[in-house]
Each structure stands twice: as structure tokens, then as C-alpha cells.
Write an enzyme that holds these catalytic residues in place. Sequence first.
Site, PDB file in Angstrom:
ATOM      1  CE  LYS A  30      -1.794   2.669   2.944  1.00 33.03           C
ATOM      2  NZ  LYS A  30      -1.612   3.936   2.203  1.00 33.03           N
ATOM      3  CD  GLU A  83      12.952   1.389   6.516  1.00 33.42           C
ATOM      4  OE1 GLU A  83      13.968   2.021   6.251  1.00 33.42           O
ATOM      5  OE2 GLU A  83      12.200   0.942   5.652  1.00 33.42           O
ATOM      6  CB  CYS A  98      13.594   9.095   7.232  1.00 29.07           C
ATOM      7  SG  CYS A  98      14.561   8.054   6.118  1.00 29.07           S
ATOM      8  CD  GLU A 111      10.618  13.045  10.662  1.00 25.47           C
ATOM      9  OE1 GLU A 111       9.470  12.657  10.924  1.00 25.47           O
ATOM     10  OE2 GLU A 111      11.442  12.347  10.047  1.00 25.47           O
TER      11      GLU A 111
HETATM   12  P1  NAD Z   1       2.675   8.455   7.549  1.00 25.71           P
HETATM   13  O1  NAD Z   1       3.074   7.608   8.710  1.00 25.71           O
HETATM   14  O2  NAD Z   1       1.596   9.428   7.745  1.00 25.71           O
HETATM   15  O3  NAD Z   1       2.210   7.519   6.326  1.00 25.71           O
HETATM   16  C1  NAD Z   1       3.047   6.507   5.809  1.00 25.71           C
HETATM   17  C2  NAD Z   1       2.176   5.411   5.210  1.00 25.71           C
HETATM   18  O4  NAD Z   1       1.449   4.765   6.245  1.00 25.71           O
HETATM   19  C3  NAD Z   1       1.135   5.897   4.231  1.00 25.71           C
HETATM   20  O5  NAD Z   1       0.992   4.923   3.211  1.00 25.71           O
HETATM   21  C4  NAD Z   1      -0.126   5.998   5.077  1.00 25.71           C
HETATM   22  O6  NAD Z   1      -1.312   5.906   4.321  1.00 25.71           O
HETATM   23  C5  NAD Z   1       0.048   4.814   6.005  1.00 25.71           C
HETATM   24  N1  NAD Z   1      -0.559   4.933   7.339  1.00 25.71           N
HETATM   25  C6  NAD Z   1      -0.662   6.045   8.098  1.00 25.71           C
HETATM   26  N2  NAD Z   1      -1.212   5.722   9.292  1.00 25.71           N
HETATM   27  C7  NAD Z   1      -1.426   4.386   9.280  1.00 25.71           C
HETATM   28  C8  NAD Z   1      -1.973   3.460  10.226  1.00 25.71           C
HETATM   29  N3  NAD Z   1      -2.371   3.855  11.428  1.00 25.71           N
HETATM   30  N4  NAD Z   1      -2.037   2.162   9.879  1.00 25.71           N
HETATM   31  C9  NAD Z   1      -1.587   1.744   8.675  1.00 25.71           C
HETATM   32  N5  NAD Z   1      -1.099   2.565   7.720  1.00 25.71           N
HETATM   33  C10 NAD Z   1      -1.009   3.878   8.038  1.00 25.71           C
HETATM   34  O7  NAD Z   1       4.028   9.135   7.039  1.00 25.71           O
HETATM   35  P2  NAD Z   1       4.220  10.197   5.861  1.00 25.71           P
HETATM   36  O8  NAD Z   1       3.867  11.534   6.350  1.00 25.71           O
HETATM   37  O9  NAD Z   1       3.599   9.690   4.619  1.00 25.71           O
HETATM   38  O10 NAD Z   1       5.810  10.111   5.664  1.00 25.71           O
HETATM   39  C11 NAD Z   1       6.718  10.867   6.369  1.00 25.71           C
HETATM   40  C12 NAD Z   1       7.289  10.091   7.539  1.00 25.71           C
HETATM   41  O11 NAD Z   1       7.919   8.900   7.080  1.00 25.71           O
HETATM   42  C13 NAD Z   1       8.378  10.871   8.257  1.00 25.71           C
HETATM   43  O12 NAD Z   1       8.224  10.740   9.640  1.00 25.71           O
HETATM   44  C14 NAD Z   1       9.664  10.198   7.800  1.00 25.71           C
HETATM   45  O13 NAD Z   1      10.766  10.329   8.669  1.00 25.71           O
HETATM   46  C15 NAD Z   1       9.212   8.780   7.675  1.00 25.71           C
HETATM   47  N6  NAD Z   1      10.126   8.037   6.815  1.00 25.71           N
HETATM   48  C16 NAD Z   1      10.997   7.164   7.387  1.00 25.71           C
HETATM   49  C17 NAD Z   1      11.919   6.487   6.603  1.00 25.71           C
HETATM   50  C18 NAD Z   1      12.916   5.529   7.211  1.00 25.71           C
HETATM   51  O14 NAD Z   1      13.571   4.804   6.461  1.00 25.71           O
HETATM   52  N7  NAD Z   1      13.074   5.491   8.522  1.00 25.71           N
HETATM   53  C19 NAD Z   1      11.938   6.698   5.228  1.00 25.71           C
HETATM   54  C20 NAD Z   1      11.044   7.612   4.672  1.00 25.71           C
HETATM   55  C21 NAD Z   1      10.134   8.274   5.487  1.00 25.71           C
END
Ligand code: NAD
Length: 477
Positions: free
Chosen positions: A176, A250, A284, A383
Amino acid sequence: MSDTTRDDLLFIEGEFVSAKSSARVGLVNPATEEVVGHVPDANEQDIDLAVSAAQRALPAWRAISPTERARLLDALTDGIEARAAEMDALLTKENGAPGYWAAYTGSGGRFLYKNAARLAASLEVEEVRESPAGRSLLQHEPVGVVGAIVPWNSPQVLLASKVGPALAAGCTVVAKPSPETSLDTYLLAEIMNEVGFPPGVVNIVTGGRDAGAALVRHADVNMVSFTGSTAAGRSIASVCGEQLKPVSAELGGKSAAVLLEDVDLGLFAQSIMSEVIPFSGQVCYACTRILVHRSRFDEVLDLLRTTLEQAPVGDPTDPSTMFGPLITAVQRDKVEGYISSGLAEGARLVLGGGRPAGLSKGFYVEPTIFVDVRPEMRIYQEEIFGPVLAVVPFSDDDEAIALENNSDYGLSGTVFGQDLDHANAIARRMQTGRVMVNGGRGASRFSSLRKASGLGTVGDMDSLATYLQTKNITQPV
Ligand code: NAD
């Protein structure tokens, strides 16, 4: 199939099928604010169909030889390579990635599929171990159906970091993507069909948080591999904990770059757009806390200010652009809120802080630098996920380490110094999963996630282990 005909389609069992859900998510180009498409917001029934397809495909996929799985992963790499320009252009339209970032993450994704093929080719599914307790036949089996959930900032490389090793290990996948970056993921589905992956081995469902949550809690999803925010990661890990289902998470970061007294400013300059503030800080591992030895503070600040002042801001389809828009209006507002909080808490702006002049459309924020930042400030601790740096001086190693470790996160970091023994000694004391010494060009991302940055191990080396479980067939000797 063109990217405008996806409005009601999900990729299940090797076909683009109409979603059961009637809800749709609009995709907005963050540079132009135009709606560029719609995708289904999958519901529980859609998720169930995708998971059932993945379960049906599992026995045959895990039974084929790892060498054949490697062959298909190699073909996938070539298939993506052949359409890389199309993939990069889609990403730019969806998430505003400037060309340099779309190309970098695209090539990173191809590297990870190739790497997964290499690991599959050398996978030992059984091994014999002798111990004083007896003789064990260890059988390394795929964990089953993997629910792979990724964010919008680097969808192809993050999907590859999950789908590649999961497939190599013999798992099947329901992926997803974030709704913002659905179209490039559908292109991946097309390529998987072209190169001959069996139906159901990878299924793709689009949608938002509820679709992700339905995937996580589905009883027939055997493992969840998540990348995204710490808040979502906590929620997902708690559901997996309740179900005793393995989870890899992650999450966010607030990494630091430590510039020692003997920093080579040429090397640091080369890292500004790759490790310090890539993709406008929407990465990230961005090292947005710059900790500088007091004796070099003014020089470093000048270098940062000049580099960011001169970096072209604007249309991400212009190849010279280094700072494009942020992903959404909501994210721009959040970043502006952090800039206001920094000012209110007494930090001083030396660059940016507003919206760039001359751009009437798009979710832009100027590259921004703060000084006079104290560790207790929100801009130091939280962040921001935007183009905002905090530059902070230190006097000695202990102070540098105390500043670096003063964070809830532990994702990544860098150290710059010409005395490599000294730089490595600092790296050893940093409470973070990965430290790049003098920049990360070509470096491995392999590391254990820690603190609020997640659970599990990520990266290229040993990545199959995450998607394998071991059975011990043993008898006394
Ligand atoms: P997000 O957590 O809002 O969403 C990420 C994904 O998870 C999306 O596909 C979203 O639809 C889904 N999602 C959100 N809540 C969910 C839940 N409760 N259950 C299941 N799925 C859910 O994050 P974002 O705003 O899209 O991305 C930015 C974040 O991602 C930042 O915090 C960044 O640091 C992190 N990130 C981490 C890494 C890493 O390798 N550690 C890499 C890239 C991004």
C-alpha cells in the site's frame, strides 16, 4: 494503460480490477496545485481480496527455486531501468521531487531489486548445525504474506527495500503506497506483469490510513513491513503486538551532522544536498541539526547560507531545480508553524523563513537556517520534514556527543573530520543506527533501528532475514 485511467482500479492477482470501494483520493501536483488523477481509497473488502490473492499465490511462489526468484528480480530491475525516465517523471508530478531526487531514489530502488536477486541466488534454505545438544536441520522459511506500507517521499526505493527481499525470501506481498504516490506504483505493477511475475505474488492497493490499518490487522497478513511516521509506527506496532505478528518499522528521524575542528569543507559541501537537506528536508535521514566546532562555526554558516541561497527553488520539472515544493499545503503549514515556534522560542533566522518570491502556485517554503537554537526548542527536537536547519556550536567532543544524543530519534547521522580515528571515535559514541563518516556517497544503509526511529533492521545486507523464519528439525546424537 495511461496514468489517467486508474481512477477505480487496484492491482490484484496480476490484473487491474475495479475497486469495491466507491471512495476516491484526489492526487494533487504540489508544484501546480492541479488535480492530476484519482485512485481508489480501498476498503476492507478490497484489502481482503488482495490478501486472499497473495495467500493463494504463496505456495507456488515459495516452492519455486530461489534462483528462479532471482531471475525474475533481475528482469524486474531491467524492466524498471527501461522505463526509469517515465517513472521519475510520474514521481515528480505526484510528489514534487526535483529531477535529481527522483533519479536518485529511482536508481536506489533498482539497486535494491538487483541486490535482492543476488541474495536470493545465494539463499541457503536449509543448513545443518551440530551442537552439544544435538544435530539440527535449520529450515529457513518465508514468513508468508507481507503487508508493505510506504510513505510518499521515496516510494520506489522504499517499496524495493521491502518487496525485493520479501520476494527473494519466498514471501508474497500486498503493498500500500501513500495515496499521493500511487501512479508510479501502478507503473511498477505494469512492469511486474511485463517481466512475468506470477499473478498474486505482488498486489497493490491504494488508499489512506484506513486502508493501511485494514491491511495491518488482516488476520491473513503474516508480517507487516512499514515505513512512515513514528506516530503511525506506534499504532501499527501495537496492533501487530496484539496479534503477535512480526513487524518491521522504519520511522522518523532528527539526525545530526557533526563537523569537527578539522572538517574538510569541500567534502561537507558535497553532502549538503544529499545528506543534510535532500528533497527540501523531506527525507527521514536528513541531518537537519548541524553541530559545528566553535572554531569553524562562522565558516560553516557562510558555506551553508551561500549554498542554500544559490540553490534554485521552483518548478521541479526544471532540471536545475534543487528545492521544489513540499508535498501538501498541510505540510507547508506545519513547516511554517515550526518556523514561527523557533522564532517565538528565541532562535534567530539567518536565511529564509518565508515563501519564495515569484511563485504564485505550489506549496513552497524557502530554504531556512536558524542559529541561537537551544536543544530544548521544538525546532531542535521535532522532525520538521521541511527545508529548515538548526546550526549549533560545540566546544569539545563531550559537548558534541551530548548535543547529538539529545534526541528521541536514532536513525542516522554524519561526522566530518580529516582525522579518521577521531571521526570514527565520535561515530562510535553516537546513539544512532547509521553514521556516515565524511559523507554517504555509495554507503550501505544497513542498520538497526532504535529509539523513536523504529524497530528491526533495514538496508541491503542480510535483508532477507527479516522475511524468513527458522524451523529447527532436531534429534539427539
Ligand atoms: P505516515 O506515517 O503518515 O504515512 C506513511 C504510510 O502509512 C502511508 O501509506 C499511510 O497511508 C500509512 N498509514 C498512516 N497511518 C497508518 C496506520 N495507522 N495504519 C496503517 N497505515 C497507516 O508518514 P508520511 O507523512 O507519509 O511520511 C513521512 C514520515 O515517514 C516521516 O516521519 C519520515 O521520517 C518517515 N520516513 C521514514 C523512513 C525511514 O527509512 N526510517 C523513510 C522515509 C520516510
